[in-house]
Design an enzyme around this catalytic site. Structure first.
Site, PDB file in Angstrom:
ATOM      1  N   SER A  22     -20.633 -30.062 -16.824  1.00 55.20           N
ATOM      2  CA  SER A  22     -20.506 -31.168 -17.775  1.00 55.20           C
ATOM      3  C   SER A  22     -21.746 -31.287 -18.659  1.00 55.20           C
ATOM      4  O   SER A  22     -22.861 -30.978 -18.229  1.00 55.20           O
ATOM      5  CB  SER A  22     -20.322 -32.466 -16.990  1.00 55.20           C
ATOM      6  OG  SER A  22     -19.963 -33.528 -17.834  1.00 55.20           O
ATOM      7  N   PRO A  23     -21.587 -31.744 -19.917  1.00 61.37           N
ATOM      8  CA  PRO A  23     -22.759 -32.007 -20.752  1.00 61.37           C
ATOM      9  C   PRO A  23     -23.593 -33.146 -20.171  1.00 61.37           C
ATOM     10  O   PRO A  23     -23.053 -34.190 -19.815  1.00 61.37           O
ATOM     11  CB  PRO A  23     -22.146 -32.395 -22.109  1.00 61.37           C
ATOM     12  CG  PRO A  23     -20.745 -32.815 -21.808  1.00 61.37           C
ATOM     13  CD  PRO A  23     -20.323 -32.032 -20.607  1.00 61.37           C
ATOM     14  N   CYS A  25     -27.275 -35.183 -20.931  1.00 59.34           N
ATOM     15  CA  CYS A  25     -28.430 -35.387 -21.819  1.00 59.34           C
ATOM     16  C   CYS A  25     -29.727 -35.194 -21.039  1.00 59.34           C
ATOM     17  O   CYS A  25     -29.877 -35.665 -19.909  1.00 59.34           O
ATOM     18  CB  CYS A  25     -28.390 -36.775 -22.427  1.00 59.34           C
ATOM     19  SG  CYS A  25     -27.062 -37.007 -23.624  1.00 59.34           S
ATOM     20  N   GLN A  99     -21.511 -29.848 -27.237  1.00 57.24           N
ATOM     21  CA  GLN A  99     -20.859 -31.129 -27.490  1.00 57.24           C
ATOM     22  C   GLN A  99     -21.440 -31.750 -28.758  1.00 57.24           C
ATOM     23  O   GLN A  99     -22.623 -32.103 -28.806  1.00 57.24           O
ATOM     24  CB  GLN A  99     -21.045 -32.082 -26.308  1.00 57.24           C
ATOM     25  CG  GLN A  99     -20.226 -33.358 -26.444  1.00 57.24           C
ATOM     26  CD  GLN A  99     -20.466 -34.324 -25.303  1.00 57.24           C
ATOM     27  OE1 GLN A  99     -21.558 -34.882 -25.178  1.00 57.24           O
ATOM     28  NE2 GLN A  99     -19.460 -34.541 -24.478  1.00 57.24           N
ATOM     29  N   TYR A 180     -19.537 -44.176 -27.918  1.00 53.77           N
ATOM     30  CA  TYR A 180     -20.192 -43.632 -29.097  1.00 53.77           C
ATOM     31  C   TYR A 180     -19.248 -43.721 -30.300  1.00 53.77           C
ATOM     32  O   TYR A 180     -18.146 -44.260 -30.210  1.00 53.77           O
ATOM     33  CB  TYR A 180     -20.701 -42.227 -28.809  1.00 53.77           C
ATOM     34  CG  TYR A 180     -21.734 -42.215 -27.700  1.00 53.77           C
ATOM     35  CD1 TYR A 180     -22.841 -43.063 -27.753  1.00 53.77           C
ATOM     36  CD2 TYR A 180     -21.589 -41.415 -26.575  1.00 53.77           C
ATOM     37  CE1 TYR A 180     -23.785 -43.088 -26.738  1.00 53.77           C
ATOM     38  CE2 TYR A 180     -22.535 -41.428 -25.546  1.00 53.77           C
ATOM     39  CZ  TYR A 180     -23.629 -42.277 -25.641  1.00 53.77           C
ATOM     40  OH  TYR A 180     -24.562 -42.316 -24.625  1.00 53.77           O
ATOM     41  N   ARG A 228     -13.719 -34.814 -25.707  1.00 57.86           N
ATOM     42  CA  ARG A 228     -13.918 -35.736 -24.572  1.00 57.86           C
ATOM     43  C   ARG A 228     -13.543 -37.135 -25.014  1.00 57.86           C
ATOM     44  O   ARG A 228     -14.015 -37.620 -26.054  1.00 57.86           O
ATOM     45  CB  ARG A 228     -15.363 -35.705 -24.078  1.00 57.86           C
ATOM     46  CG  ARG A 228     -15.650 -36.766 -23.021  1.00 57.86           C
ATOM     47  CD  ARG A 228     -16.991 -36.579 -22.320  1.00 57.86           C
ATOM     48  NE  ARG A 228     -16.878 -35.564 -21.266  1.00 57.86           N
ATOM     49  CZ  ARG A 228     -17.800 -35.374 -20.320  1.00 57.86           C
ATOM     50  NH1 ARG A 228     -18.906 -36.117 -20.303  1.00 57.86           N
ATOM     51  NH2 ARG A 228     -17.641 -34.439 -19.413  1.00 57.86           N
ATOM     52  N   GLY A 321     -21.244 -32.408 -12.733  1.00 53.64           N
ATOM     53  CA  GLY A 321     -22.467 -32.885 -13.361  1.00 53.64           C
ATOM     54  C   GLY A 321     -23.606 -33.031 -12.373  1.00 53.64           C
ATOM     55  O   GLY A 321     -24.410 -32.124 -12.174  1.00 53.64           O
ATOM     56  N   ARG A 322     -23.684 -34.187 -11.719  1.00 47.96           N
ATOM     57  CA  ARG A 322     -24.804 -34.468 -10.811  1.00 47.96           C
ATOM     58  C   ARG A 322     -24.925 -33.414  -9.709  1.00 47.96           C
ATOM     59  O   ARG A 322     -26.029 -33.028  -9.315  1.00 47.96           O
ATOM     60  CB  ARG A 322     -24.626 -35.859 -10.187  1.00 47.96           C
ATOM     61  CG  ARG A 322     -24.843 -37.002 -11.171  1.00 47.96           C
ATOM     62  CD  ARG A 322     -24.460 -38.333 -10.515  1.00 47.96           C
ATOM     63  NE  ARG A 322     -24.730 -39.468 -11.377  1.00 47.96           N
ATOM     64  CZ  ARG A 322     -23.904 -39.909 -12.324  1.00 47.96           C
ATOM     65  NH1 ARG A 322     -22.746 -39.281 -12.543  1.00 47.96           N
ATOM     66  NH2 ARG A 322     -24.212 -40.961 -13.057  1.00 47.96           N
TER      67      ARG A 322
END
Length: 361
Positions: A22-23, A25, A99, A180, A228, A321-322
């Site tokens: 996953s993207p 940041c 992304q 966003y 997404r 992700g994590r």
């Protein structure tokens, strides 16, 4: 064969498996330029056996970045900095996507570990824009975008896709989730416009769909385009799953190949479940309701759980992700747990687990 490690073909690209990264940041860029941190971060993930890595939310304009420390792709220097990373990832035999994003009213804030979750206009930040002057929490209200603003940002998304192609990315994903800009247009809680971009569901979808159409035109026909979305705002009167199903149908008609199903992010106080299955049902809703391919994301950490998401038809890929931050070679470890045999990087092969010999009694 394990469903996790079955190939998936979208357009002219075949992903070797369905474990995607996953993207995430990193808040490690300077003037939008990705750095050695990104090379090590994404390069390490590239040695882990993932079918695809999606690089972090990347601003298509300076004002579209979440913070002054976030990546951009709006000039040639940034494009070349990304190209260096893409080359290294490809050298590991791994596919990589970017992304493309605009943070809207949630832009121009501090990095999340600075003490306060969001400090407006931190470290030389800037005033924000959005569909309507509705603030996020205690941040300043954004300026309502004019049609001239909308055209400029739409064109910036398309230009970002062209730069992503020049940098060598295999996939682009549009960020229309997590509160966003594109999500802000979709939700009636943040879009209070009275022109053709506000009001009805049709009007609220209009601008995000215009952006998607512009990017699809700029992005090669043989390369996949992902989007997404936040399937729900988790709030009364907000964006909801039935609206997301209709949006997904429209996205597919425009040439979107897969919908990456997340949720929330529009409101700072929404009550969002926190277990590892809270968004897989949302992915299934979109997949079955709109007849599109989907990816599931959100605290998926157990390989057996990830397998079940795919085997039960809830998604076509899972995004980690994590768990990948804790172990950048999570896909290789997962393969061992579900009986799949992935090739390891040759320099790491000595660490590959081997079957335990059975001794004769």
């Amino acid at each position: 064969m394990s469903p996790l490690f079955t190939p998936l073909t979208l357009r002219g690209l075949t992903f070797p498996n369905r474990v995607w990264i996953s993207p995430m940041c990193q808040y490690a860029a300077e003037d939008g330029l990705v750095s050695d941190w990104h090379l090590v971060h994404l390069g390490g993930l590239a040695t882990g056996g993932a079918g695809l890595i999606v690089a972090e939310s990347t601003g298509v304009t300076p004002e579209g970045r979440i913070s002054p420390y976030c990546a951009g792709i709006y000039n040639d220097e940034q494009t070349e900095a990304w190209a260096r990373i893409v080359r290294f990832v490809h050298q590991q035999g791994t596919l990589i996507g970017l992304q493309l994003a605009h943070a809207g009213r949630k832009a121009s804030t501090s990095a999340p570990w600075t003490g306060e979750r969001r400090v407006p206009y931190a470290d030389g930040g800037w005033p924000t824009v959005g569909p309507s002057p509705v603030p996020y929490g205690d941040l300043p209200a954004p300026r309502e975008m004019t049609e001239k603003d909308l055209a400029a940002v739409r064109d910036a998304f398309a230009a970002g896709a062209e730069r992503a192609l020049r940098a060598g990315f295999d996939v682009v994903e549009l960020h229309a989730a997590h509160g966003y800009l594109l999500h802000e247009f979709l939700s009636p809680l943040t879009n209070r416009r009275t022109d053709r971009y506000g009001g009805s569901l049709e009007n609220r979808m209009r601008y995000p769909l215009e952006v998607v159409a512009a990017v699809r035109e700029a992005w090669p026909d043989d390369r996949p385009l992902l989007v997404r979305i936040s399937v729900t705002d988790w709030a009364p009167g907000g964006w909801d799953p039935p609206s997301s199903v209709e949006l997904a149908r429209r996205l597919a008609a425009l040439g979107v190949d897969l919908v990456d199903c997340s949720s929330g992010g529009l409101l700072p106080d929404a009550a969002i479940p926190a277990d590892g299955t809270y968004q897989t049902d949302l992915s299934e809703t979109i997949r079955s309701g709109a007849g599109v391919r989907t990816a599931a994301v959100g605290r998926i950490a157990d390989p057996r759980q990830a397998e079940e998401v795919l085997a039960s038809g809830q998604a076509d890929a899972v995004l980690i992700g994590r768990a990948a931050l804790r172990n950048p070679r999570w896909p290789l470890a997962a393969a061992g747990q579900v009986g799949a045999d992935l090739p390891w990087p040759v320099r790491y092969e000595r660490a590959k687990p081997r079957p335990t010999p059975v001794e004769n009694s």
